[in-house]
Scaffold this motif. Structure first.
Motif, PDB file in Angstrom:
ATOM      1  N   TRP A 152       0.843  -1.201   0.000  1.00 46.20           N
ATOM      2  CA  TRP A 152       0.000   0.000   0.000  1.00 46.20           C
ATOM      3  C   TRP A 152       0.881   1.256   0.000  1.00 46.20           C
ATOM      4  CZ3 TRP A 152      -3.919   2.520  -1.436  1.00 46.20           C
ATOM      5  CH2 TRP A 152      -4.309   3.708  -0.817  1.00 46.20           C
ATOM      6  N   SER A 153       1.536   1.566   1.135  1.00 43.69           N
ATOM      7  CA  SER A 153       2.415   2.737   1.178  1.00 43.69           C
ATOM      8  C   SER A 153       3.810   2.372   1.666  1.00 43.69           C
ATOM      9  CB  SER A 153       1.811   3.814   2.086  1.00 43.69           C
ATOM     10  OG  SER A 153       1.688   3.343   3.417  1.00 43.69           O
ATOM     11  N   ASN A 154       4.077   1.090   1.795  1.00 45.49           N
ATOM     12  CA  ASN A 154       5.364   0.614   2.295  1.00 45.49           C
ATOM     13  C   ASN A 154       6.443   0.690   1.209  1.00 45.49           C
ATOM     14  OD1 ASN A 154       3.435  -1.578   1.396  1.00 45.49           O
ATOM     15  ND2 ASN A 154       5.390  -2.649   1.153  1.00 45.49           N
ATOM     16  N   PRO A 155       7.720   0.769   1.604  1.00 45.32           N
ATOM     17  CA  PRO A 155       8.805   0.710   0.616  1.00 45.32           C
ATOM     18  C   PRO A 155       8.831  -0.654  -0.060  1.00 45.32           C
ATOM     19  CG  PRO A 155       9.681   0.598   2.859  1.00 45.32           C
ATOM     20  CD  PRO A 155       8.230   0.929   2.989  1.00 45.32           C
ATOM     21  N   VAL A 156       9.223  -0.677  -1.327  1.00 47.46           N
ATOM     22  CA  VAL A 156       9.237  -1.922  -2.101  1.00 47.46           C
ATOM     23  C   VAL A 156      10.565  -2.078  -2.823  1.00 47.46           C
ATOM     24  CG1 VAL A 156       6.736  -1.956  -2.433  1.00 47.46           C
ATOM     25  CG2 VAL A 156       8.187  -0.792  -4.110  1.00 47.46           C
ATOM     26  N   PRO A 157      10.942  -3.306  -3.200  1.00 48.47           N
ATOM     27  CA  PRO A 157      12.168  -3.505  -3.992  1.00 48.47           C
ATOM     28  C   PRO A 157      11.979  -3.027  -5.419  1.00 48.47           C
ATOM     29  CG  PRO A 157      10.998  -5.580  -3.705  1.00 48.47           C
ATOM     30  CD  PRO A 157      10.284  -4.576  -2.835  1.00 48.47           C
ATOM     31  N   GLU A 158      13.050  -3.121  -6.217  1.00 52.96           N
ATOM     32  CA  GLU A 158      13.015  -2.630  -7.597  1.00 52.96           C
ATOM     33  C   GLU A 158      11.947  -3.308  -8.444  1.00 52.96           C
ATOM     34  OE1 GLU A 158      17.178  -1.247  -9.279  1.00 52.96           O
ATOM     35  OE2 GLU A 158      17.367  -3.205  -8.311  1.00 52.96           O
ATOM     36  N   THR A 159      11.663  -4.551  -8.135  1.00 54.49           N
ATOM     37  CA  THR A 159      10.677  -5.287  -8.926  1.00 54.49           C
ATOM     38  C   THR A 159       9.262  -5.122  -8.381  1.00 54.49           C
ATOM     39  OG1 THR A 159      11.167  -7.251  -7.600  1.00 54.49           O
ATOM     40  CG2 THR A 159      12.321  -7.021  -9.715  1.00 54.49           C
ATOM     41  N   GLY A 160       9.103  -4.318  -7.325  1.00 56.56           N
ATOM     42  CA  GLY A 160       7.804  -4.139  -6.700  1.00 56.56           C
ATOM     43  C   GLY A 160       7.189  -2.777  -7.002  1.00 56.56           C
ATOM     44  N   ILE A 161       5.947  -2.614  -6.568  1.00 55.97           N
ATOM     45  CA  ILE A 161       5.226  -1.360  -6.727  1.00 55.97           C
ATOM     46  C   ILE A 161       4.253  -1.244  -5.568  1.00 55.97           C
ATOM     47  CG2 ILE A 161       3.390  -2.394  -8.155  1.00 55.97           C
ATOM     48  CD1 ILE A 161       3.377   0.212  -9.810  1.00 55.97           C
ATOM     49  N   ASN A 162       4.047  -0.035  -5.055  1.00 54.47           N
ATOM     50  CA  ASN A 162       2.994   0.097  -4.058  1.00 54.47           C
ATOM     51  C   ASN A 162       1.837   0.916  -4.623  1.00 54.47           C
ATOM     52  OD1 ASN A 162       2.984   2.908  -3.068  1.00 54.47           O
ATOM     53  ND2 ASN A 162       4.921   2.443  -2.037  1.00 54.47           N
ATOM     54  N   LEU A 163       0.658   0.574  -4.135  1.00 49.39           N
ATOM     55  CA  LEU A 163      -0.565   1.087  -4.750  1.00 49.39           C
ATOM     56  C   LEU A 163      -0.747   2.584  -4.536  1.00 49.39           C
ATOM     57  CD1 LEU A 163      -3.115   0.520  -6.298  1.00 49.39           C
ATOM     58  CD2 LEU A 163      -4.186  -0.310  -4.188  1.00 49.39           C
ATOM     59  N   LYS A 164      -0.378   3.073  -3.376  1.00 50.70           N
ATOM     60  CA  LYS A 164      -0.567   4.498  -3.097  1.00 50.70           C
ATOM     61  C   LYS A 164       0.282   5.358  -4.043  1.00 50.70           C
ATOM     62  CE  LYS A 164      -0.926   7.727   0.770  1.00 50.70           C
ATOM     63  NZ  LYS A 164      -0.751   7.920   2.237  1.00 50.70           N
ATOM     64  N   SER A 165       1.538   4.960  -4.245  1.00 55.51           N
ATOM     65  CA  SER A 165       2.406   5.714  -5.160  1.00 55.51           C
ATOM     66  C   SER A 165       1.916   5.615  -6.595  1.00 55.51           C
ATOM     67  CB  SER A 165       3.847   5.193  -5.062  1.00 55.51           C
ATOM     68  OG  SER A 165       4.368   5.391  -3.775  1.00 55.51           O
ATOM     69  N   TRP A 166       1.444   4.428  -6.991  1.00 56.69           N
ATOM     70  CA  TRP A 166       0.926   4.253  -8.350  1.00 56.69           C
ATOM     71  C   TRP A 166      -0.258   5.176  -8.587  1.00 56.69           C
ATOM     72  CZ3 TRP A 166      -3.885   2.689 -10.151  1.00 56.69           C
ATOM     73  CH2 TRP A 166      -3.965   2.464 -11.532  1.00 56.69           C
ATOM     74  N   GLN A 167      -1.159   5.257  -7.610  1.00 56.83           N
ATOM     75  CA  GLN A 167      -2.324   6.124  -7.757  1.00 56.83           C
ATOM     76  C   GLN A 167      -1.919   7.588  -7.915  1.00 56.83           C
ATOM     77  OE1 GLN A 167      -5.976   3.764  -5.590  1.00 56.83           O
ATOM     78  NE2 GLN A 167      -4.849   5.207  -4.336  1.00 56.83           N
TER      79      GLN A 167
END
Length: 269
Positions: A152-167
């Motif tokens: 959701w809003s947590n830090p993610v690795p290079e291959t990840g994505i979080n939903l809040k930032s995407w929005q």
């Protein structure tokens, strides 16, 4: 990070056609593992529909014994179910959950896909994953826990994505907060299991394949190049293998989850 139980319950009510809540909610700021907490509650008399939610895990579990890194800001939940399945069909619970969650998020306006066998994908990167654990008696699954982790809003690795930032990059907010995301996940699991139980694995699998991002991907198995053509009813990946030369027929094989990796591309951002 504070979790609003009332807001979650309101979101669940809005997402259902009738007001009865089938879920018993247990919400924590931090836990070692939401799956383990559900198993503990089951031993204390917890019923199907028992849900454990945390915004952080300190010993989260992933597939095949891997650690699931679970920093504050993500959604980590597990739900108890009582399926009626032979142990050979246990992976159908994961297929049902993956399709149900992805479909529910799509209905909310988030274009989530599925990467075989159990990853939720957004813009080609990992948004979340599913871990199903079962207890078996005489060849039948008697109890199961479905665990879900979503960024959701947590830090993610290079291959990840979080939903809040995407929005934020889309200038839209189809999911308004962690509580709405939680409701979508729970309703998605419920709809996926309902599809499996009432319409059967063939219908569920066709819907799962509609959201599978791996169709047509190529992967090497034992030094042979295979093309992804589908998934079996047991959750194995179906591959068409070309012969060593053009005279040899094309064969189809299937590989079990955990035996090969389809991988992710790293973000260029």
């Amino acid at each position: 990070m504070e979790f609003d139980r009332q807001l979650l319950e309101n979101s669940l009510h809005l997402g259902r056609k009738h007001p009865h809540l089938p879920f018993s909610l247990h919400i924590f700021d931090s836990l070692p593992s939401t799956n383990q907490m559900v198993w503990d509650l089951i031993t204390q008399g917890g019923k199907p529909g028992c849900v454990v939610i945390a915004t952080q895990q300190t010993a989260g579990r992933g597939q095949w014994g891997r650690q699931w890194v679970s920093p504050t800001g993500g959604l980590y939940l597990s739900v108890a179910i009582a399926p009626k399945l032979d142990v050979t069909n246990s992976y159908q619970l994961t297929l049902a959950s993956a399709w149900g969650i992805a479909s529910q998020l799509q209905n909310c306006g988030v274009p989530v896909g599925i990467k075989w066998p159990n990853d939720l994908v957004l813009d080609g990167r990992k948004l979340g994953g599913i871990l199903t654990e079962t207890k078996v008696h005489k060849g039948h699954i008697t109890q199961a826990v479905i665990g879900v982790g979503i960024n959701w809003s947590n830090p993610v690795p290079e291959t990840g994505i979080n939903l809040k930032s995407w929005q934020a990059t889309q200038n839209s907010q189809p999911i308004s907060g962690l509580e709405m995301l939680t409701a979508a996940v729970l309703l998605g699991i419920q709809s996926g299991l309902k599809c499996l139980n009432t319409e059967g694995i063939s219908i569920l699998l066709s819907r799962y394949l509609d959201l599978l991002i791996n169709m047509g991907d190529q992967v090497y198995v034992n030094n042979l190049l295979g093309t992804v053509v589908g998934v079996t009813t047991q959750g194995n990946l179906r591959l068409k293998i070309a012969g060593y030369d053009r005279k040899e027929p094309i064969a189809e094989i299937s590989v079990e989850p955990g035996t090969i990796s389809l991988g992710y591309c790293k973000s260029s951002v």
